[in-house]
Design a protein around this motif. Structure first.
Motif, PDB file in Angstrom:
ATOM      1  N   HIS A  59      53.160 -54.790 -23.992  1.00  0.00           N
ATOM      2  CA  HIS A  59      52.880 -55.010 -22.428  1.00  0.00           C
ATOM      3  C   HIS A  59      51.499 -54.174 -21.895  1.00  0.00           C
ATOM      4  O   HIS A  59      51.558 -53.050 -22.084  1.00  0.00           O
ATOM      5  N   SER A  82      53.745 -56.262 -17.719  1.00  0.00           N
ATOM      6  CA  SER A  82      53.506 -57.599 -17.999  1.00  0.00           C
ATOM      7  C   SER A  82      52.601 -57.639 -19.208  1.00  0.00           C
ATOM      8  O   SER A  82      52.020 -56.656 -19.362  1.00  0.00           O
ATOM      9  N   ASN A 113      50.651 -63.938 -14.863  1.00  0.00           N
ATOM     10  CA  ASN A 113      51.785 -63.677 -15.894  1.00  0.00           C
ATOM     11  C   ASN A 113      53.062 -62.979 -15.394  1.00  0.00           C
ATOM     12  O   ASN A 113      52.898 -61.936 -14.404  1.00  0.00           O
ATOM     13  N   GLU A 114      54.136 -63.082 -15.631  1.00  0.00           N
ATOM     14  CA  GLU A 114      55.385 -62.783 -15.274  1.00  0.00           C
ATOM     15  C   GLU A 114      55.421 -61.222 -15.493  1.00  0.00           C
ATOM     16  O   GLU A 114      55.273 -60.674 -16.378  1.00  0.00           O
ATOM     17  N   GLN A 115      56.131 -60.691 -14.468  1.00  0.00           N
ATOM     18  CA  GLN A 115      56.418 -59.368 -14.357  1.00  0.00           C
ATOM     19  C   GLN A 115      57.634 -58.978 -14.963  1.00  0.00           C
ATOM     20  O   GLN A 115      58.525 -59.819 -14.056  1.00  0.00           O
TER      21      GLN A 115
END
Lengths: 114, 116
Positions: B29, B95, B103-105
């Protein structure tokens, strides 16, 4: 910067009923709206999100609606179950804001009674 | 995949003392975030890193808070000296991408800090 308001702060429903949580945002440039669920003592987890080019999104018992004109979005949970009890946070991210920055609401404590 | 790791989980200190928190993001990430969550409120971003560079620290009280992300992986957040109002849960999130993409955390379990 963005300002996200969330209502209600607490919500109690009977098992099987529906629950609705509403959020408003101030920055018309915001274009991404995630919802997080946080159980007591645990980490926030993404449950659903919506982008500004979509008006509604569903995932089984949960759905999110977005009204860009009014700058508000809502979380709908149908057929609620006791395990839905948690704090729910809405958030917004502005297109022009710093990369990936989310602004969170203050949270809604949902309690589902069996 | 393994989640975001944080330590310690709990910390109790007296005001004016120093404290440090550690975060290990999900492998690969690029973006790492530190949030402060005061009881009854939503998370508030303190600082955001993309790889090992700071992209947003506008809400970080720089007179007492500092953070670093050496080598673009692990990160530490330090408070020196602590005040009573610093009592909160400190959440680390990561992320996969940055660059304004949605985009998802993914959040870690948090460190609950109590300042007496």
């Amino acid at each position: 910067g963005e300002n996200v308001e969330q209502h209600p702060s607490t919500l109690s429903v009977q098992e099987g009923d529906s629950a609705v949580i509403k959020c408003t945002y101030s920055d018309s440039a915001s274009n991404y709206f995630p919802w997080y669920k946080q159980e007591l003592g645990k980490r926030p987890q993404l449950i659903i999100d919506i982008r500004s080019n979509v008006g509604e999104k569903k995932d089984q018992r949960i759905a999110v609606t977005l009204n860009k004109t009014a700058k508000h979005f809502s979380l709908h949970i149908t057929e609620t179950q006791p395990e839905d009890s948690a704090v729910y946070f809405c958030a917004a991210k502005a297109r022009g804001s710093t990369l990936g920055r989310l602004y969170f609401g203050r949270g809604t404590q949902l309690t589902v009674w069996p | 995949e393994a989640g975001v790791a944080q330590s310690p989980r709990y910390k109790i200190i007296e005001k004016r003392q120093s404290v440090a928190f550690w975060c290990n993001p999900i492998s690969g990430h690029a973006t790492l975030y530190w949030y402060q969550q005061i009881l009854g409120q939503g998370p508030k971003l303190l600082i955001q890193f993309q790889n090992n560079g700071v992209v947003d620290d506008s809400q970080l009280p720089k007179d007492r808070f500092s953070a670093e992300r050496l080598k673009g992986v692990d990160s530490t957040l330090k408070i020196q000296p602590a005040k009573l109002e610093d009592s909160a849960v400190y959440l680390c999130a990561s992320s996969p991408l940055g660059g304004g993409q949605h985009n998802e955390q993914f959040f870690g379990p948090g460190t609950r800090l109590t300042v007496l």
